[in-house]
Design a protein around this motif. Structure first.
Motif, mmCIF file in Angstrom:
data_model
loop_
_atom_site.group_PDB
_atom_site.id
_atom_site.type_symbol
_atom_site.label_atom_id
_atom_site.label_comp_id
_atom_site.label_asym_id
_atom_site.label_seq_id
_atom_site.Cartn_x
_atom_site.Cartn_y
_atom_site.Cartn_z
ATOM 1 N N UNK A 76 0.812 -1.215 0.000
ATOM 2 C CA UNK A 76 0.000 0.000 0.000
ATOM 3 C C UNK A 76 0.841 1.259 0.000
ATOM 4 N N UNK A 77 1.895 1.264 0.802
ATOM 5 C CA UNK A 77 2.765 2.442 0.870
ATOM 6 C C UNK A 77 3.508 2.641 -0.446
ATOM 7 N N UNK A 78 3.968 1.552 -1.050
ATOM 8 C CA UNK A 78 4.625 1.667 -2.352
ATOM 9 C C UNK A 78 3.657 2.242 -3.379
ATOM 10 N N UNK A 79 2.438 1.726 -3.418
ATOM 11 C CA UNK A 79 1.438 2.220 -4.373
ATOM 12 C C UNK A 79 1.119 3.688 -4.135
ATOM 13 N N UNK A 80 0.968 4.046 -2.869
ATOM 14 C CA UNK A 80 0.688 5.456 -2.552
ATOM 15 C C UNK A 80 1.855 6.356 -2.947
ATOM 16 N N UNK A 81 3.073 5.890 -2.723
ATOM 17 C CA UNK A 81 4.243 6.670 -3.106
ATOM 18 C C UNK A 81 4.352 6.834 -4.616
ATOM 19 N N UNK A 82 4.065 5.762 -5.349
ATOM 20 C CA UNK A 82 4.144 5.815 -6.805
ATOM 21 C C UNK A 82 3.073 6.712 -7.412
ATOM 22 N N UNK A 83 1.973 6.878 -6.705
ATOM 23 C CA UNK A 83 0.867 7.685 -7.240
ATOM 24 C C UNK A 83 0.696 9.000 -6.493
ATOM 25 N N UNK A 84 1.687 9.355 -5.686
ATOM 26 C CA UNK A 84 1.609 10.598 -4.913
ATOM 27 C C UNK A 84 1.437 11.790 -5.851
ATOM 28 N N UNK A 85 0.633 12.727 -5.405
ATOM 29 C CA UNK A 85 0.364 13.897 -6.234
ATOM 30 C C UNK A 85 1.386 15.002 -6.044
ATOM 31 N N UNK A 86 2.204 14.905 -4.991
ATOM 32 C CA UNK A 86 3.263 15.884 -4.786
ATOM 33 C C UNK A 86 4.553 15.150 -4.441
ATOM 34 N N UNK A 87 5.653 15.810 -4.691
ATOM 35 C CA UNK A 87 6.956 15.245 -4.345
ATOM 36 C C UNK A 87 7.071 15.071 -2.833
ATOM 37 N N UNK A 88 6.505 16.014 -2.093
ATOM 38 C CA UNK A 88 6.550 15.932 -0.627
ATOM 39 C C UNK A 88 5.838 14.674 -0.133
ATOM 40 N N UNK A 90 5.380 11.905 -1.839
ATOM 41 C CA UNK A 90 6.199 10.762 -2.250
ATOM 42 C C UNK A 90 7.346 10.553 -1.263
ATOM 43 N N UNK A 91 7.952 11.638 -0.825
ATOM 44 C CA UNK A 91 9.046 11.547 0.145
ATOM 45 C C UNK A 91 8.552 11.025 1.492
ATOM 46 N N UNK A 92 7.371 11.435 1.904
ATOM 47 C CA UNK A 92 6.804 10.959 3.172
ATOM 48 C C UNK A 92 6.569 9.454 3.104
ATOM 49 N N UNK A 93 6.045 8.974 1.986
ATOM 50 C CA UNK A 93 5.824 7.536 1.846
ATOM 51 C C UNK A 93 7.146 6.779 1.808
ATOM 52 N N UNK A 94 8.179 7.366 1.215
ATOM 53 C CA UNK A 94 9.504 6.738 1.210
ATOM 54 C C UNK A 94 10.041 6.624 2.635
ATOM 55 N N UNK A 95 9.825 7.652 3.438
ATOM 56 C CA UNK A 95 10.247 7.614 4.846
ATOM 57 C C UNK A 95 9.465 6.534 5.592
ATOM 58 N N UNK A 96 8.180 6.430 5.309
ATOM 59 C CA UNK A 96 7.361 5.381 5.941
ATOM 60 C C UNK A 96 7.921 3.999 5.627
ATOM 61 N N UNK A 97 8.318 3.771 4.385
ATOM 62 C CA UNK A 97 8.910 2.476 4.015
ATOM 63 C C UNK A 97 10.181 2.218 4.805
ATOM 64 N N UNK A 98 11.011 3.236 4.943
ATOM 65 C CA UNK A 98 12.256 3.076 5.695
ATOM 66 C C UNK A 98 11.970 2.781 7.166
ATOM 67 N N UNK A 99 10.977 3.445 7.728
ATOM 68 C CA UNK A 99 10.619 3.198 9.128
ATOM 69 C C UNK A 99 10.100 1.773 9.322
ATOM 70 N N UNK A 100 9.316 1.287 8.376
ATOM 71 C CA UNK A 100 8.793 -0.073 8.483
ATOM 72 C C UNK A 100 9.905 -1.109 8.460
ATOM 73 N N UNK A 101 10.977 -0.821 7.739
ATOM 74 C CA UNK A 101 12.106 -1.750 7.683
ATOM 75 C C UNK A 101 12.746 -1.939 9.048
ATOM 76 N N UNK A 102 12.559 -0.968 9.927
ATOM 77 C CA UNK A 102 13.175 -1.021 11.257
ATOM 78 C C UNK A 102 12.370 -1.852 12.250
ATOM 79 N N UNK A 103 11.206 -2.330 11.853
ATOM 80 C CA UNK A 103 10.397 -3.134 12.769
ATOM 81 C C UNK A 103 10.918 -4.557 12.824
ATOM 82 N N UNK A 104 10.446 -5.296 13.794
ATOM 83 C CA UNK A 104 10.867 -6.700 13.946
ATOM 84 C C UNK A 104 9.967 -7.662 13.194
#
Length: 109
Positions: A76-88, A90-104
């Protein structure tokens, strides 16, 4: 009424959403996306409705379910990032993906 049930009910009340256009073929972009939205809504409601039983599951099953849920969240986050209407956005969704990688929960990336 618990919060999950309230969330499900509010999602299901989304009557103003576009619907299948019978004048178009089932494989038209419009109808495919309406179908995707409806499937996502159905799965969301089911996940919210069943999530309270997760604590009752044996550890292997709980881990498996959590990994699959994380996969769904990432998709869902990847899809939202790919279809983001603003660069900002898209960057927020990219940060969300990075944060999710830090979970167990595990990483498929």
């Amino acid at each position: 009424m618990n919060q999950s049930r309230q969330t499900i009910e509010s999602l299901l009340k989304g009557n103003g959403n576009p619907q299948i256009d019978e004048s178009q073929p089932a494989h038209s972009p419009h109808n495919r996306l309406v179908s995707m939205r409806k499937k996502a809504l159905s799965v969301t409601a089911e996940v919210l409705d069943e999530s309270d039983t997760l604590d009752q599951a044996e550890p292997e099953l709980k881990t498996s379910v959590r990994k699959q849920l994380m996969s769904m969240v990432r998709s869902g986050i990847i899809s939202l990032g790919q279809t983001a209407e603003t660069e900002e956005d898209a960057e927020i969704f990219a940060v969300c993906r990075e944060l999710l990688k830090k979970t167990d929960v595990g990483s498929d990336d």
